[in-house]
Design an enzyme around this catalytic site. Sequence first.
Site, PDB file in Angstrom:
ATOM      1  N   CYS A 148       0.794  -1.230   0.000  1.00 42.50           N
ATOM      2  CA  CYS A 148       0.000   0.000   0.000  1.00 42.50           C
ATOM      3  C   CYS A 148       0.830   1.285   0.000  1.00 42.50           C
ATOM      4  O   CYS A 148       0.590   2.183  -0.819  1.00 42.50           O
ATOM      5  CB  CYS A 148      -0.952  -0.005   1.193  1.00 42.50           C
ATOM      6  SG  CYS A 148      -2.195  -1.303   1.127  1.00 42.50           S
ATOM      7  N   ARG A 183      15.253   1.759   3.669  1.00 43.55           N
ATOM      8  CA  ARG A 183      15.346   0.512   2.897  1.00 43.55           C
ATOM      9  C   ARG A 183      14.683  -0.638   3.664  1.00 43.55           C
ATOM     10  O   ARG A 183      15.174  -1.766   3.684  1.00 43.55           O
ATOM     11  CB  ARG A 183      16.792   0.163   2.546  1.00 43.55           C
ATOM     12  CG  ARG A 183      16.884  -0.808   1.335  1.00 43.55           C
ATOM     13  CD  ARG A 183      18.318  -1.250   1.046  1.00 43.55           C
ATOM     14  NE  ARG A 183      19.176  -0.114   0.796  1.00 43.55           N
ATOM     15  CZ  ARG A 183      20.426  -0.017   1.231  1.00 43.55           C
ATOM     16  NH1 ARG A 183      20.956  -0.984   1.973  1.00 43.55           N
ATOM     17  NH2 ARG A 183      21.151   1.042   0.966  1.00 43.55           N
ATOM     18  N   SER A 184      13.579  -0.334   4.320  1.00 40.37           N
ATOM     19  CA  SER A 184      12.849  -1.366   5.043  1.00 40.37           C
ATOM     20  C   SER A 184      12.226  -2.340   4.051  1.00 40.37           C
ATOM     21  O   SER A 184      11.973  -2.004   2.884  1.00 40.37           O
ATOM     22  CB  SER A 184      11.754  -0.741   5.913  1.00 40.37           C
ATOM     23  OG  SER A 184      10.723  -0.214   5.103  1.00 40.37           O
ATOM     24  N   ASP A 206      20.266   3.645   3.517  1.00 39.87           N
ATOM     25  CA  ASP A 206      19.974   3.359   4.919  1.00 39.87           C
ATOM     26  C   ASP A 206      21.271   3.479   5.710  1.00 39.87           C
ATOM     27  O   ASP A 206      22.287   3.955   5.177  1.00 39.87           O
ATOM     28  CB  ASP A 206      19.283   2.001   5.105  1.00 39.87           C
ATOM     29  CG  ASP A 206      20.190   0.809   4.880  1.00 39.87           C
ATOM     30  OD1 ASP A 206      21.391   1.002   4.522  1.00 39.87           O
ATOM     31  OD2 ASP A 206      19.735  -0.337   5.055  1.00 39.87           O
TER      32      ASP A 206
END
Length: 321
Positions: A148, A183-184, A206
């Site tokens: 999402c 950068r999850s 990150d």
Amino acid sequence: MAHDPPASCKVVLAGAIAKSLQLEVGEGLAKVKRKPLLVGFLANKDPAARLYADWTHKTCEENGFRFSLREVDREDLEGQILAANKDEKVDGIIVYYPIFNSRQDQYLQQLIEVGKDVEGLSHRYVFNMYQNIRFLDEHKLQKSILPCTPLAIVKVLEYLKVYNTILPYGNRLFGHSVTIVNRSEVVGRPLAALLANDGANVYSVDVTGVQQYTRGEGIKKSRHEIVDKDGWTLEDCVPLSDVVISGVPGEDFKFPTRLLKEGAICINFSTEKNFGPEVKDKASIYVPAVGKVTIIVLLRNLLSCTEDSREQKVSVQWLTV
């Protein structure tokens, strides 16, 4: 009589962007003979998760969808998800993470039936996203569900006309350089892959360093590739970027505005304000939040998961790789 020049930075709010998507969702809902039901599972005390659940409930009610929030103990969540998978009245399922803050959360993501996964976190959807496979069927009638928040940011960029509609679908970010500070596995990395697959040159940043995501010179490759930029920092990639997207959690991080290229587009998707007020002195467009767009994208994904809105039912069994 002299007049002050117009402000150099346009602030674009998520609500304005969401309205254009609401029309699309409304048209899709009109084709469905019932109100789709989204079930949300809350099994933590995280205030951000509670806020997201409340937003989801409110937006569902305002747009003609049904929403059921089920607050459960985390030890009971597995069984509750399996029961919702079997419940024919349930069209979509969302879990408000984190639950265990471990690999067990990834296990829970894979429990949700693919046809009810409104967040696009199941293995089938994740595989398609990274491989740049955009449909679930060979006839290209059923689009693959995308996560999402990354999809919401794509929709923001489309609204801002960063996507060049003159170019072929799939190449419309060609010529753009983007820096993403996050950068999850939930947002930053999927977003880098999506934008690179659409033709952008993406710098993913990150605490470990910088990676470059591209489809190669002249975007000739079918999917993105990743190159480690040894020794690079924000100092190296931000001045090269015409779009900067930041989503660092925690109030301690403040984006170094001095690095911005003049006229860059800046987007914040953190619950904290990553950009200070001085961003308006350098950016041409600033989007301070994307939450309202994310919720509408969630409803858009729910419509895609609702059988009555499909032009054709397609089997979405587990993909073995």
